[in-house]
Design a protein around this motif. Structure first.
Motif, PDB file in Angstrom:
ATOM      1  N   GLY A   1      10.128  53.144  22.234  1.00 26.14           N
ATOM      2  CA  GLY A   1      11.021  53.800  23.205  1.00 26.14           C
ATOM      3  C   GLY A   1      10.513  53.285  24.739  1.00 26.14           C
ATOM      4  O   GLY A   1      11.535  53.320  25.674  1.00 26.14           O
ATOM      5  N   LEU A   2       9.459  52.945  25.203  1.00 22.90           N
ATOM      6  CA  LEU A   2       9.014  52.717  26.316  1.00 22.90           C
ATOM      7  C   LEU A   2       9.158  50.982  26.803  1.00 22.90           C
ATOM      8  O   LEU A   2       9.002  50.756  27.932  1.00 22.90           O
ATOM      9  CB  LEU A   2       7.588  53.084  26.463  1.00 22.90           C
ATOM     10  N   VAL A   3       9.348  50.238  25.697  1.00 24.61           N
ATOM     11  CA  VAL A   3       9.881  48.938  26.133  1.00 24.61           C
ATOM     12  C   VAL A   3      11.096  48.786  26.815  1.00 24.61           C
ATOM     13  O   VAL A   3      11.998  49.290  26.177  1.00 24.61           O
ATOM     14  CB  VAL A   3       9.784  48.091  24.769  1.00 24.61           C
ATOM     15  N   LEU A   4      11.076  48.155  27.768  1.00 28.76           N
ATOM     16  CA  LEU A   4      12.304  47.745  28.744  1.00 28.76           C
ATOM     17  C   LEU A   4      13.166  47.025  27.875  1.00 28.76           C
ATOM     18  O   LEU A   4      12.919  45.849  27.177  1.00 28.76           O
ATOM     19  CB  LEU A   4      11.989  47.315  29.924  1.00 28.76           C
ATOM     20  N   LYS A   5      14.738  47.349  27.939  1.00 28.92           N
ATOM     21  CA  LYS A   5      15.577  46.653  27.394  1.00 28.92           C
ATOM     22  C   LYS A   5      16.160  45.410  28.355  1.00 28.92           C
ATOM     23  O   LYS A   5      16.794  44.548  27.938  1.00 28.92           O
ATOM     24  CB  LYS A   5      16.991  47.466  27.235  1.00 28.92           C
ATOM     25  N   ASP A   6      15.638  45.587  29.759  1.00 29.02           N
ATOM     26  CA  ASP A   6      16.129  44.523  30.658  1.00 29.02           C
ATOM     27  C   ASP A   6      14.810  44.083  31.267  1.00 29.02           C
ATOM     28  O   ASP A   6      14.430  45.130  32.037  1.00 29.02           O
ATOM     29  CB  ASP A   6      17.165  44.939  31.388  1.00 29.02           C
ATOM     30  N   PRO A   7      14.339  43.084  31.294  1.00 24.06           N
ATOM     31  CA  PRO A   7      14.728  41.752  30.337  1.00 24.06           C
ATOM     32  C   PRO A   7      14.283  42.397  28.939  1.00 24.06           C
ATOM     33  O   PRO A   7      13.537  42.987  28.511  1.00 24.06           O
ATOM     34  CB  PRO A   7      13.849  40.863  30.901  1.00 24.06           C
ATOM     35  N   LEU A   8      15.189  41.361  27.850  1.00 26.01           N
ATOM     36  CA  LEU A   8      15.066  41.681  26.588  1.00 26.01           C
ATOM     37  C   LEU A   8      13.753  41.058  26.153  1.00 26.01           C
ATOM     38  O   LEU A   8      13.105  40.261  26.489  1.00 26.01           O
ATOM     39  CB  LEU A   8      16.457  41.132  25.699  1.00 26.01           C
ATOM     40  N   PRO A   9      13.307  41.660  25.107  1.00 23.74           N
ATOM     41  CA  PRO A   9      12.181  41.219  24.341  1.00 23.74           C
ATOM     42  C   PRO A   9      12.425  39.663  23.666  1.00 23.74           C
ATOM     43  O   PRO A   9      13.460  39.699  23.139  1.00 23.74           O
ATOM     44  CB  PRO A   9      11.666  42.245  23.290  1.00 23.74           C
ATOM     45  N   VAL A  10      11.491  38.957  23.657  1.00 23.15           N
ATOM     46  CA  VAL A  10      11.813  37.544  23.064  1.00 23.15           C
ATOM     47  C   VAL A  10      10.539  37.202  22.266  1.00 23.15           C
ATOM     48  O   VAL A  10       9.315  37.500  22.521  1.00 23.15           O
ATOM     49  CB  VAL A  10      11.546  36.476  24.504  1.00 23.15           C
TER      50      VAL A  10
ATOM     51  N   PHE B   1       7.423  41.000  26.171  1.00 20.85           N
ATOM     52  CA  PHE B   1       8.257  42.219  26.300  1.00 20.85           C
ATOM     53  C   PHE B   1       7.676  42.645  27.800  1.00 20.85           C
ATOM     54  O   PHE B   1       6.611  42.524  28.143  1.00 20.85           O
ATOM     55  CB  PHE B   1       8.128  43.154  25.357  1.00 20.85           C
ATOM     56  N   TRP B   2       8.504  43.826  28.391  1.00 22.28           N
ATOM     57  CA  TRP B   2       8.310  44.321  29.629  1.00 22.28           C
ATOM     58  C   TRP B   2       8.023  45.588  29.561  1.00 22.28           C
ATOM     59  O   TRP B   2       8.818  46.498  28.866  1.00 22.28           O
ATOM     60  CB  TRP B   2       9.419  43.931  30.450  1.00 22.28           C
ATOM     61  N   LEU B   3       7.079  46.114  30.422  1.00 27.45           N
ATOM     62  CA  LEU B   3       6.714  47.553  30.399  1.00 27.45           C
ATOM     63  C   LEU B   3       6.633  48.215  32.226  1.00 27.45           C
ATOM     64  O   LEU B   3       6.254  47.136  32.859  1.00 27.45           O
ATOM     65  CB  LEU B   3       5.486  48.043  29.783  1.00 27.45           C
ATOM     66  N   TYR B   4       6.907  49.223  32.419  1.00 28.14           N
ATOM     67  CA  TYR B   4       6.702  49.872  33.595  1.00 28.14           C
ATOM     68  C   TYR B   4       5.170  49.919  33.782  1.00 28.14           C
ATOM     69  O   TYR B   4       4.424  50.492  32.904  1.00 28.14           O
ATOM     70  CB  TYR B   4       7.532  51.002  34.073  1.00 28.14           C
ATOM     71  N   LEU B   5       4.543  49.782  34.969  1.00 30.27           N
ATOM     72  CA  LEU B   5       3.266  50.313  35.248  1.00 30.27           C
ATOM     73  C   LEU B   5       3.242  51.602  35.972  1.00 30.27           C
ATOM     74  O   LEU B   5       3.685  51.900  37.005  1.00 30.27           O
ATOM     75  CB  LEU B   5       2.709  49.298  36.436  1.00 30.27           C
ATOM     76  N   GLU B   6       3.076  52.610  35.204  1.00 28.45           N
ATOM     77  CA  GLU B   6       3.036  54.093  35.787  1.00 28.45           C
ATOM     78  C   GLU B   6       1.518  54.549  35.968  1.00 28.45           C
ATOM     79  O   GLU B   6       0.465  54.024  35.396  1.00 28.45           O
ATOM     80  CB  GLU B   6       3.657  55.016  34.479  1.00 28.45           C
TER      81      GLU B   6
ATOM     82  N   ARG C   1      -2.086  49.809  27.422  1.00 26.62           N
ATOM     83  CA  ARG C   1      -2.759  49.436  26.128  1.00 26.62           C
ATOM     84  C   ARG C   1      -2.448  50.308  25.035  1.00 26.62           C
ATOM     85  O   ARG C   1      -2.458  49.648  24.013  1.00 26.62           O
ATOM     86  CB  ARG C   1      -4.198  49.307  26.446  1.00 26.62           C
ATOM     87  N   ILE C   2      -2.124  51.600  25.235  1.00 26.67           N
ATOM     88  CA  ILE C   2      -1.792  52.450  24.028  1.00 26.67           C
ATOM     89  C   ILE C   2      -0.483  51.942  23.534  1.00 26.67           C
ATOM     90  O   ILE C   2      -0.238  51.960  22.154  1.00 26.67           O
ATOM     91  CB  ILE C   2      -1.721  53.745  24.410  1.00 26.67           C
ATOM     92  N   ILE C   3       0.650  51.405  24.235  1.00 24.41           N
ATOM     93  CA  ILE C   3       1.818  51.085  23.836  1.00 24.41           C
ATOM     94  C   ILE C   3       1.522  49.740  22.910  1.00 24.41           C
ATOM     95  O   ILE C   3       2.421  49.597  21.890  1.00 24.41           O
ATOM     96  CB  ILE C   3       2.635  50.823  24.945  1.00 24.41           C
TER      97      ILE C   3
ATOM     98  N   SER D   1      -1.191  48.920  21.136  1.00 25.00           N
ATOM     99  CA  SER D   1      -1.706  49.419  20.105  1.00 25.00           C
ATOM    100  C   SER D   1      -0.790  49.775  19.094  1.00 25.00           C
ATOM    101  O   SER D   1      -0.338  49.522  17.949  1.00 25.00           O
ATOM    102  CB  SER D   1      -2.549  50.291  20.462  1.00 25.00           C
ATOM    103  N   ASP D   2       0.306  50.940  19.518  1.00 26.21           N
ATOM    104  CA  ASP D   2       1.223  51.319  18.642  1.00 26.21           C
ATOM    105  C   ASP D   2       2.373  50.179  18.150  1.00 26.21           C
ATOM    106  O   ASP D   2       2.504  50.262  16.971  1.00 26.21           O
ATOM    107  CB  ASP D   2       2.118  52.152  19.425  1.00 26.21           C
ATOM    108  N   ILE D   3       2.512  49.320  18.960  1.00 25.89           N
ATOM    109  CA  ILE D   3       3.358  48.043  18.371  1.00 25.89           C
ATOM    110  C   ILE D   3       2.728  47.313  17.317  1.00 25.89           C
ATOM    111  O   ILE D   3       3.436  46.811  16.410  1.00 25.89           O
ATOM    112  CB  ILE D   3       3.856  46.962  19.713  1.00 25.89           C
ATOM    113  N   ARG D   4       1.421  47.161  17.575  1.00 26.89           N
ATOM    114  CA  ARG D   4       0.589  46.503  16.368  1.00 26.89           C
ATOM    115  C   ARG D   4       0.809  47.280  15.290  1.00 26.89           C
ATOM    116  O   ARG D   4       0.729  46.665  14.043  1.00 26.89           O
ATOM    117  CB  ARG D   4      -0.812  46.172  17.004  1.00 26.89           C
ATOM    118  N   HIS D   5       0.374  48.578  15.242  1.00 22.81           N
ATOM    119  CA  HIS D   5       0.368  49.472  14.155  1.00 22.81           C
ATOM    120  C   HIS D   5       1.876  49.428  13.195  1.00 22.81           C
ATOM    121  O   HIS D   5       1.884  49.166  12.171  1.00 22.81           O
ATOM    122  CB  HIS D   5       0.175  50.713  14.349  1.00 22.81           C
TER     123      HIS D   5
END
Length: 512
Positions: free
Chosen positions: A409-418, A435-440, A446-448, A450-454
């Protein structure tokens, strides 16, 4: 004065063009001799009057000494006793000066009186001259007698002052503990008062009154500086606590981010700080012209390294208004990366991703190459590489990897993942997904990852796709085919691996 008048009238009778008569010359000589003797007698009388005035002052000193001796029997205050002792010492010093002066003058007048007696004993003197000589001798003897009288009186006063001085010392020696403690507190208070009124600098204030310029000197004492510092510290403390509600108002009511709120609050704090400095100086009557003196001291300090402080201070102001570096930005400087948590007047605080905080001088942000990952956009592109075994359906693997990224859910839809099929590697088919993420500020991306790799691993396991690992094909180049035999494990000719491992590694390798 009558003799002077007679002499003047006689001189008026002389004709400038004629020789005076013998009787006129005799009368002129007599009047001149008489006038000289009378002037000497008048001087001696004036000296006697001065000596009598001095004896009157000595009477006053004697009265003071007797009053002090009586006062000493009624008081135990060590501070006042020391003051009386100092006054007595000054009296004794004055008496010594007067005794030396009287001794010198007395010797002089004794010599003059002896010379005058010898003159009277001469036989060639007329009766009129002897009369004048007697008048002069009388003046010398009266002055001598008056000096002797003053010397005796000085000696009596000196004995009285020495007695008072001894009594004062005795009183100080046997003073009570309470008196000594009180004296110690008095001495400390006196020292603090002197220190408080120590003059550090004298400023000049020009006042125009009725068209005239009046220069008024104003002293800057240590006490004034101390009061100004107290006001400055109190005002700075109040200003620092006022900044917090101002920052809250900017963020909540004006809908500004934390960086803008911090910038405005720091500027307001600087304005308040300058106002507190001016108020502290004016309230204790320190003129602003004192900054001319401080400017000279600052110029001297620049030669000893203060230029670095000024450089960092100005750099901090530039960063606040330039906004090239803001609070919350992810920056990298001198090989160190992290998030900017605060921008101070001298240095900025950067918190690395491992929790370590770095203090970076503000000047380095302007003098060195700085990477700001969130200058205009808080989005950042990430990538994950995956290698699958040869023989895997590449389209299916790409869909699964892309699905794992899009499901988060935290991966941005714009731009789309490639997803890209990168290469045919030695042991795997390599895919990379971007893919693109916000820097909060409060999130570790890095946790995101890791979750995607799992998620990718779980999808591959369901569909039977194997994530590759390093493999090698070994080709033996021999002159004839190799002989391959299958030997049971309990065959008597089969060597023991465990025994051969302990004995000879070469035989072990041959058996293997």
């Amino acid at each position: 004065q009558q003799t002077r008048d007679l002499l003047a009238k006689l001189q008026e009778k002389f004709d400038p063009g004629q020789q005076p008569a013998p009787k006129q010359l005799e009368e002129l000589s007599r009047l001149q001799s008489l006038l000289a003797a009378q002037e000497i007698f008048a001087d001696a009388t004036g000296a006697k009057i001065e000596i009598l005035k001095g004896m009157i002052r000595l009477l006053d000193s004697a009265q003071t000494i007797w009053e002090d001796r009586y006062w000493l029997t009624q008081n135990q205050d060590l501070e006042k006793i020391r003051e009386k002792s100092e006054q007595t010492r000054r009296i004794l010093d004055g008496i010594q000066i007067w005794k030396k002066y009287i001794g010198d003058r007395l010797a002089n007048w004794v010599a003059l009186a002896q010379s005058q007696r010898e003159k009277l004993d001469r036989t060639d003197r007329t009766e009129a001259e002897r009369q004048n000589d007697r008048l002069i001798l009388k003046a010398y003897e009266e002055r001598q007698a008056m000096l002797l009288r003053g010397s005796e009186y000085l000696t009596r006063i000196e004995r009285l002052a020495n007695r008072l001085n001894a009594e004062l010392k005795e009183k100080q020696h046997h003073a009570s503990l309470r008196s000594r403690i009180g004296e110690a507190f008095t001495v400390i208070a006196s020292f603090i008062k002197k220190l408080w009124n120590t003059e550090l600098y004298v400023a000049e204030e020009t006042v125009i009154a009725e068209g005239n310029k009046i220069v008024k000197p104003i002293s800057v004492t240590l006490g004034k500086v101390f009061q100004a510092l107290i006001i400055l510290f109190a005002g700075t403390w109040i200003a620092s606590h006022l900044i917090r509600p101002i920052r809250w108002v900017i963020m909540k009511m004006f809908k500004k981010d934390e960086s803008a709120a911090q910038q405005v609050s720091k500027v307001m704090f600087l304005v308040l700080f300058i106002g507190v400095i001016v108020f502290s100086l004016v309230s204790v009557n320190i003129p602003l012209a004192v900054f001319a003196f401080l400017g000279g001291a600052l110029a001297i300090g620049l030669g000893f390294g203060a230029q670095h402080l000024i450089n960092n201070f100005i750099s901090g102001l530039i960063l606040l208004f330039d906004r090239s570096i803001k609070v919350g930005d992810v920056v990298e400087i001198d090989g160190e990366g992290g998030r900017v948590t605060s921008i101070g007047m001298r240095s900025s605080l950067i918190k690395r991703f491992d929790g370590v905080e770095l203090l970076v001088p503000n000047s380095q942000f302007l003098q060195q190459k700085v990477t700001n990952r969130t200058l205009t956009d808080k989005r950042m592109r990430y990538s994950i590489s995956v290698g699958v075994a040869y023989g895997t359906d590449t389209q299916e693997a790409s869909k699964l990897i892309l699905k794992a990224v899009e499901d988060h859910g935290l991966v941005l839809k714009d731009p789309l993942p490639v997803i890209l099929f990168e290469q045919f590697a030695d042991s795997a088919l390599t895919f990379s997904v971007y893919f693109w993420l916000y820097l909060e500020p409060d999130r570790d991306n890095r946790i995101i990852l890791s979750d995607i790799r799992h998620h990718i691993a779980a999808l591959f396991e369901k569909t039977g796709i194997v994530i590759s690992f390093p493999q090698r094909d070994v080709h033996l180049d021999t002159a004839q085919p190799l002989e391959v035999r299958v030997v049971p494990a309990d065959h008597p000719g089969t060597p023991s691996i465990s025994k051969d491992r302990d004995k000879t590694p070469d035989k072990k390798q041959e058996s293997l």
